[in-house]
Scaffold this motif. Structure first.
Motif, PDB file in Angstrom:
ATOM      1  N   PHE A 127       0.822  -1.211   0.000  1.00  0.00           N
ATOM      2  CA  PHE A 127       0.000   0.000   0.000  1.00  0.00           C
ATOM      3  C   PHE A 127       0.862   1.270   0.000  1.00  0.00           C
ATOM      4  N   ALA A 131     -13.599   4.992  -6.709  1.00  0.00           N
ATOM      5  CA  ALA A 131     -13.376   4.283  -5.435  1.00  0.00           C
ATOM      6  C   ALA A 131     -11.876   4.096  -5.208  1.00  0.00           C
ATOM      7  N   PHE A 132     -11.140   3.823  -6.293  1.00  0.00           N
ATOM      8  CA  PHE A 132      -9.683   3.642  -6.207  1.00  0.00           C
ATOM      9  C   PHE A 132      -9.002   4.940  -5.772  1.00  0.00           C
ATOM     10  N   PHE A 153      -9.447   5.446  -2.168  1.00  0.00           N
ATOM     11  CA  PHE A 153      -8.555   4.526  -1.461  1.00  0.00           C
ATOM     12  C   PHE A 153      -7.136   5.105  -1.364  1.00  0.00           C
ATOM     13  N   VAL A 190      -6.945   7.812   1.275  1.00  0.00           N
ATOM     14  CA  VAL A 190      -6.857   7.219   2.619  1.00  0.00           C
ATOM     15  C   VAL A 190      -5.412   6.802   2.904  1.00  0.00           C
TER      16      VAL A 190
END
Length: 466
Positions: free
Chosen positions: A215, A424-425, A428, A431
């Motif tokens: 990530f 949505a990506f 993400f 975040v």
């Protein structure tokens, strides 16, 4: 809103003779490649490899996959109405005047911020050959050269970008070939490791740092793709947009696999990921291992031209965005005037003056790396806003103008579904930016820009009503 869109179309028709279609297919293809290969690949890949290990390959593939659909949405929208000069135009037409205002000014700011980072980088690279050269002079010369070349003609910009992109391609292809030869000949590095594809999984597998490491790679990798949408700002100056734009956009996945994935595979096959130094360019290190004594000079030249290419693209796109904003009454009228060579010279000059902010930053904050991280993160966040506006415009287009979608010769695959998946990506990734201190600071600073824009739009609307 319909009346406003009619006014917008009329103003575009009045200025249709202004910007000339002087960019050929050859220019568009290389501008698209130049946009897809950022300075982040040359300079940032060392840090991303040390953070994520071999899983960084999947990070670049996922980001590239998502951005391909953003580009397809942009392509369908631009070709649905050839009077759209850029995504700012279709955002204003489909989402409302506020969207054109916010998108145009945000995109301008994105490239000014990125351009400042590039000017800082170019100044640092110039010190490699001219250590005695003052940073002020290096930065000023860089901006003056970019301004003078862009003031000439749009074709001059196309030629410059063509050769800048060609240098990047030759460097990456050279690295892939050198790495492949070293793997096939079982080359032994000074540290005692042998070059082999097995180095990709032998040192802790593909996910040696776990999910958190995987990530962490997204934070820096997103900035490497900044500028991929640049081909969308050339729509009004492309000779045959119906052919050139689809060709350039369709080739994006192939370019990402070839330039990003193959080069990273070769770097980590020759040097195990745990041996890659975070603050050094792995490109330089591989050429040094290959026994190329001039490696440092060659790669310094490549990275310098890569940063110059990015700054050049920024100067071009910001001036065109200011030109479009001025036509819509969202920027001073002076930015909507063209020179005798059909170049928005006032917008170019203003953007170049803003780029000189990079010189001031060098003196205000001594740590260039701190400035670079802050600036590039702000840039990545704002670019994600622009990409999201493109997707929102596409969703409205599908709802309001189904007949145009049916007639389109360049439909976006899995249109509506992929719009939501991509958004949505991006949420993400935002975040993920909260996980590190330096990127969190940038995330906290960015909303100030939208507050400033909101005040500007409110004042503009009030003066129009008055």
């Amino acid at each position: 809103m319909q009346e406003e869109s009619k006014i917008l179309t009329q103003s575009e028709e009045e200025n249709a003779e202004g910007l000339r279609r002087n960019l050929s297919n050859r220019h568009i293809q290389l501008i698209a490649i130049g946009g897809a290969i950022g300075t982040g690949l040359f300079m940032g890949s060392g840090k991303t490899i040390s953070l994520a290990g071999p899983s960084i390959i999947f990070v670049y593939m996922i980001i590239g996959f998502m951005l391909f659909f953003v580009m397809r949405a942009m392509g369908e929208l631009l070709l649905s109405n050839l009077e759209y000069k850029s995504f700012s135009d279709f955002a204003a037409d489909l989402l409302g005047p506020w969207a054109g205002y916010f998108t145009g000014w945000t995109y301008w700011f994105c490239w000014v911020v990125t351009g400042i980072a590039d000017v800082v980088a170019i100044t640092a690279y110039a010190q490699f050959w001219f250590p005695g050269l003052s940073q002020w002079i290096a930065s000023l010369l860089c901006v003056l050269v970019l301004l003078s070349l862009n003031l000439a003609t749009v074709k001059m910009f196309g030629e410059m970008e063509f050769w800048f992109a060609m240098i990047k391609i030759v460097a990456i292809v050279g690295l892939i070939i050198a790495g492949l030869v070293m793997v096939l000949t079982h080359f032994q590095t000074p540290t005692g490791t042998v070059a082999a594809f097995s180095n990709l999984w032998n040192d802790g597998g593909f996910f040696p740092k776990g999910v958190s490491g995987f990530f962490a790679g997204f934070q820096i990798a997103v900035f490497a793709f900044v500028g991929i949408e640049l081909v969308g700002t050339t729509a009004a100056e492309t000779k045959d947009p119906q052919k050139s734009l689809p060709r350039a956009i369709n080739a994006i996945p192939l370019r990402i696999i070839m330039f990003y994935v193959f080069s990273l595979i070769m770097i980590m096959s020759v040097t195990p990921w745990s041996h890659v130094v975070a603050d050094k360019s792995p490109f330089v290190e591989l050429f040094v291992l290959a026994g190329l004594p001039a490696a440092a000079s060659i790669i310094n030249f490549v990275v310098l031209t890569s940063a110059a290419s990015s700054a050049n693209s920024g100067v071009f796109s910001t001036s065109r965005m200011l030109f479009g904003l001025a036509q819509e009454g969202n920027a001073p009228k002076a930015f909507g005037k063209l020179s005798s060579r059909a170049v928005p010279s006032n917008g170019l000059t203003f953007s170049c003056i803003c780029l000189l902010g990079g010189v001031v930053l060098i003196y205000l904050i001594p740590n260039v790396v701190t400035v670079f991280t802050l600036v590039t993160t702000v840039s990545a966040i704002l670019f994600m806003f622009v990409w999201t506006i493109i997707l929102c415009s596409y969703l409205v287009y599908r709802r309001k103008r189904p007949q145009l979608h049916e007639a389109s010769i360049y439909k976006m695959p899995l249109g509506k579904i992929m719009c939501w998946v991509c958004m949505a990506f991006f949420a993400f990734v935002l975040v993920l930016l909260t996980l590190q201190d330096d990127t969190r600071q940038a995330l906290m600073v960015t909303p100030l820009w939208f507050v400033i824009l909101g005040i500007g739009y409110w004042l503009r609307s009030r003066s129009r009503r008055a």
